[in-house]
Design a protein around this motif. Structure first.
Motif, PDB file in Angstrom:
ATOM      1  N   UNK A  30      35.822  29.262  28.497  1.00 58.22           N
ATOM      2  CA  UNK A  30      34.927  30.340  28.928  1.00 58.22           C
ATOM      3  C   UNK A  30      34.895  30.435  30.440  1.00 58.22           C
ATOM      4  N   UNK A  31      34.883  29.280  31.125  1.00 58.02           N
ATOM      5  CA  UNK A  31      34.869  29.291  32.589  1.00 58.02           C
ATOM      6  C   UNK A  31      36.129  29.954  33.141  1.00 58.02           C
ATOM      7  N   UNK A  32      37.288  29.622  32.573  1.00 57.43           N
ATOM      8  CA  UNK A  32      38.534  30.250  33.025  1.00 57.43           C
ATOM      9  C   UNK A  32      38.526  31.753  32.761  1.00 57.43           C
ATOM     10  N   UNK A  33      38.011  32.166  31.622  1.00 55.94           N
ATOM     11  CA  UNK A  33      37.941  33.591  31.297  1.00 55.94           C
ATOM     12  C   UNK A  33      37.089  34.340  32.323  1.00 55.94           C
ATOM     13  N   UNK A  34      35.933  33.783  32.676  1.00 55.57           N
ATOM     14  CA  UNK A  34      35.065  34.428  33.657  1.00 55.57           C
ATOM     15  C   UNK A  34      35.693  34.402  35.051  1.00 55.57           C
ATOM     16  N   UNK A  35      36.429  33.323  35.359  1.00 57.50           N
ATOM     17  CA  UNK A  35      37.107  33.261  36.657  1.00 57.50           C
ATOM     18  C   UNK A  35      38.174  34.350  36.757  1.00 57.50           C
ATOM     19  N   UNK A  36      38.911  34.573  35.669  1.00 55.64           N
ATOM     20  CA  UNK A  36      39.939  35.631  35.665  1.00 55.64           C
ATOM     21  C   UNK A  36      39.311  37.010  35.826  1.00 55.64           C
ATOM     22  N   UNK A  37      38.169  37.211  35.179  1.00 57.04           N
ATOM     23  CA  UNK A  37      37.464  38.489  35.361  1.00 57.04           C
ATOM     24  C   UNK A  37      37.065  38.668  36.824  1.00 57.04           C
ATOM     25  N   UNK A  38      36.526  37.610  37.424  1.00 55.05           N
ATOM     26  CA  UNK A  38      36.120  37.690  38.827  1.00 55.05           C
ATOM     27  C   UNK A  38      37.288  37.923  39.756  1.00 55.05           C
ATOM     28  N   UNK A  39      38.427  37.284  39.466  1.00 53.79           N
ATOM     29  CA  UNK A  39      39.611  37.499  40.299  1.00 53.79           C
ATOM     30  C   UNK A  39      40.105  38.942  40.182  1.00 53.79           C
ATOM     31  N   UNK A  40      40.058  39.495  38.971  1.00 53.94           N
ATOM     32  CA  UNK A  40      40.495  40.881  38.779  1.00 53.94           C
ATOM     33  C   UNK A  40      39.582  41.868  39.510  1.00 53.94           C
ATOM     34  N   UNK A  41      38.292  41.541  39.551  1.00 53.19           N
ATOM     35  CA  UNK A  41      37.332  42.418  40.224  1.00 53.19           C
ATOM     36  C   UNK A  41      37.224  42.134  41.717  1.00 53.19           C
ATOM     37  N   UNK A  42      37.883  41.053  42.165  1.00 53.85           N
ATOM     38  CA  UNK A  42      37.818  40.694  43.577  1.00 53.85           C
ATOM     39  C   UNK A  42      36.491  40.084  43.993  1.00 53.85           C
ATOM     40  N   UNK A  43      35.747  39.540  43.020  1.00 49.97           N
ATOM     41  CA  UNK A  43      34.420  38.989  43.319  1.00 49.97           C
ATOM     42  C   UNK A  43      34.368  37.467  43.195  1.00 49.97           C
ATOM     43  N   UNK A  44      35.523  36.839  42.990  1.00 52.73           N
ATOM     44  CA  UNK A  44      35.554  35.394  42.809  1.00 52.73           C
ATOM     45  C   UNK A  44      36.575  34.800  43.773  1.00 52.73           C
ATOM     46  N   UNK A  45      36.164  33.811  44.525  1.00 51.67           N
ATOM     47  CA  UNK A  45      37.031  33.164  45.508  1.00 51.67           C
ATOM     48  C   UNK A  45      37.985  32.202  44.794  1.00 51.67           C
ATOM     49  N   UNK A  46      39.297  32.420  44.879  1.00 49.85           N
ATOM     50  CA  UNK A  46      40.242  31.525  44.188  1.00 49.85           C
ATOM     51  C   UNK A  46      40.225  30.100  44.721  1.00 49.85           C
ATOM     52  N   UNK A  47      39.607  29.882  45.885  1.00 50.97           N
ATOM     53  CA  UNK A  47      39.541  28.526  46.441  1.00 50.97           C
ATOM     54  C   UNK A  47      38.810  27.571  45.505  1.00 50.97           C
ATOM     55  N   UNK A  48      37.887  28.120  44.693  1.00 53.02           N
ATOM     56  CA  UNK A  48      37.163  27.248  43.757  1.00 53.02           C
ATOM     57  C   UNK A  48      38.100  26.709  42.681  1.00 53.02           C
ATOM     58  N   UNK A  49      39.011  27.534  42.199  1.00 48.35           N
ATOM     59  CA  UNK A  49      39.985  27.050  41.223  1.00 48.35           C
ATOM     60  C   UNK A  49      40.997  26.113  41.864  1.00 48.35           C
ATOM     61  N   UNK A  50      41.335  26.377  43.123  1.00 50.89           N
ATOM     62  CA  UNK A  50      42.276  25.499  43.817  1.00 50.89           C
ATOM     63  C   UNK A  50      41.696  24.106  44.029  1.00 50.89           C
ATOM     64  N   UNK A  51      40.378  24.002  43.983  1.00 51.20           N
ATOM     65  CA  UNK A  51      39.748  22.686  44.158  1.00 51.20           C
ATOM     66  C   UNK A  51      39.770  21.859  42.874  1.00 51.20           C
TER      67      UNK A  51
END
Length: 458
Positions: A30-51
């Motif tokens: 679920x966390x990955x799904x929401x992160x992908x939604x945020x990345x698509x909308x430009x509202x989620x910083x990919x640095x959090x996944x890189x950590x």
């Protein structure tokens, strides 16, 4: 819409869990799904996944968490080597002349077994299989018998060495350091697992004492509900009984003292003490002639399963936490808790209520890994003592695991209880012990020194 993403994330995880999917996969997926939604909308910083790789490396190299498989191994080995069975039979003969003596034996043996295993399910199932038929055969009231077994089994949540306290200690230590850094303290103090062990000692012993007092009072009020064991059914007494009590009680008790004593005295870290406990459990099984290959292989297999489950959930929870923070969920929680009426007391009361309710549907591992990292930094920044907070959380979860109709301990006993014992009888038996646990939780809230006094001395 984006402001509600942290809340939607929580709701989505809850729905997926209720659908029956594994906890670790639900949290991470679920966390990955929401992160992908945020990345698509430009509202989620990919640095959090890189950590995430660094976070996983930190989990795998965390020396404190090595104590988890070691304590699990110690507990399962003591369980499989029939230590509990020997203890129960011996204690039943010792307290047999008393009305309620068998109930007292179950509480004391349950406390020792809970301290050694630290796993509620294992303790309740073991005590249910061993003591429930014996109590019913001795004409104990079925509700009282069921409640005593369930309550004794949940003591593994609070009596050290407890896996719950190991996990809470690691999470609270990180949260405490983060809270101090946020307050501008650049040489932060830490809270160790040993601090939580020592802090939980007095509340845990208080719970055991209140359980025993309750059983004795009930035996005095309703003598027919908790009868004594007739003398004709107690084959030995006097010196022979004392020798058997010492032989059955001292080895596991000395093992517990060695583990806790080495931590309290500062001679060993919790991880080192856990290794002492694991080796001690092996030696105890060998001395009893029960260290066979089938038993050893079964213990190793069970330890691997439980440890893999814990760390798999830890990984899923770490991903969930990163995505939650990526949507500024931590700031939302902080703003909400600090804005509650009643200040710190109101915030603690709400957090405890939420954790209590979550305990009906989630195990302590999920609550520790998901909820505690979100709320603990906020509460610690409000001046809450970390040791007191950890002990409060442990007792709170212990209470929720015993509360009808959703308490996990009740389900565990239902799974091994005979058909003649109804579910409603199990529920009725648990209610008085829930009241005792709530009383201890209230006393701890009013007098934090119950948890903080002993650690401050040491």
């Amino acid at each position: 819409m984006l402001d509600w993403m942290p809340l939607l994330l929580f709701v989505a995880v809850g729905i997926v869990l209720l659908l029956g999917y594994p906890v670790a996969l639900s949290l991470g997926g679920v966390a990955l799904f929401f992160a992908l939604i945020g990345l698509a909308l430009g509202s989620f910083d990919p640095a959090f996944l890189e950590a995430m790789p660094n976070r996983l490396y930190g989990i795998m190299t965390n020396e404190t968490l090595i104590a988890v498989p070691l304590f699990v191994f110690m507990g399962v080995m003591l369980e499989r080597s029939r230590v509990a069975e020997d203890l129960l039979n011996t204690m039943a003969m010792l307290f047999g002349p008393l009305r309620g003596g068998l109930g007292i034996s179950v509480i004391l043996v349950g406390a020792l077994l809970a301290a050694s295993t630290g796993i509620v399910g294992a303790t309740v199932v073991t005590m249910g299989l061993l003591s429930l038929p014996l109590m019913l055969r001795r004409n104990y009231n079925p509700s009282i018998a069921a409640g005593t077994i369930c309550a004794s089994g949940t003591l593994g949540q609070i009596i050290p060495p407890s896996i719950v306290l190991v996990l809470l200690g690691d999470i609270l230590s990180s949260s405490y350091q983060q809270a101090q850094l946020d307050m501008g303290i650049f040489a932060p103090d830490t809270v160790s697992v040993g601090d939580l062990f020592v802090g939980a000692l007095l509340p845990g012993l208080l719970l055991v004492a209140l359980y025993v007092v309750f059983v004795l009072a009930l035996a005095w009020i309703k003598p027919d509900a908790l009868p004594a064991i007739p003398g004709s059914e107690r084959p030995i007494g006097g010196f022979a009984l004392m020798r058997r009590v010492v032989g059955a009680l001292m080895p596991p008790l000395l093992l517990m003292i060695a583990v806790l004593g080495s931590i309290i005295a500062g001679w060993a870290t919790p991880t080192e003490a856990a290794s002492v406990g694991a080796v001690g459990a092996l030696l105890l099984a060998a001395l009893r002639g029960r260290l066979t290959w089938p038993i050893l292989s079964g213990v190793v297999r069970q330890t691997t399963i439980v440890s893999a489950m814990v760390f798999f959930i830890f990984i899923g929870a770490a991903l969930f936490s990163l995505v939650f923070r990526g949507y500024d969920g931590d700031e939302m929680v902080a703003g909400f808790l600090t804005g509650l009426p009643g200040g710190t007391a109101g915030a603690i009361a709400l957090v405890m209520l939420v954790m209590f309710l979550l305990g009906f549907i989630l195990d302590f591992i999920e609550i520790t890994f998901v909820v505690v990292p979100i709320v603990a930094p906020v509460l610690l920044m409000m001046g809450v003592d970390p040791v007191w907070l950890g002990v409060m959380i442990a007792i709170n979860l212990q209470t929720s695991f015993l509360t009808p109709p959703f308490g996990f301990a009740l389900f565990y006993l239902r799974g091994v209880a005979p058909r003649l014992l109804t579910t409603m009888q199990i529920y009725r038996g648990a209610v008085p012990f829930v009241g005792i646990q709530l009383l201890v939780l209230l006393l701890l809230a009013l007098w934090p020194a119950l948890a903080t006094w002993l650690p401050s001395l040491l």
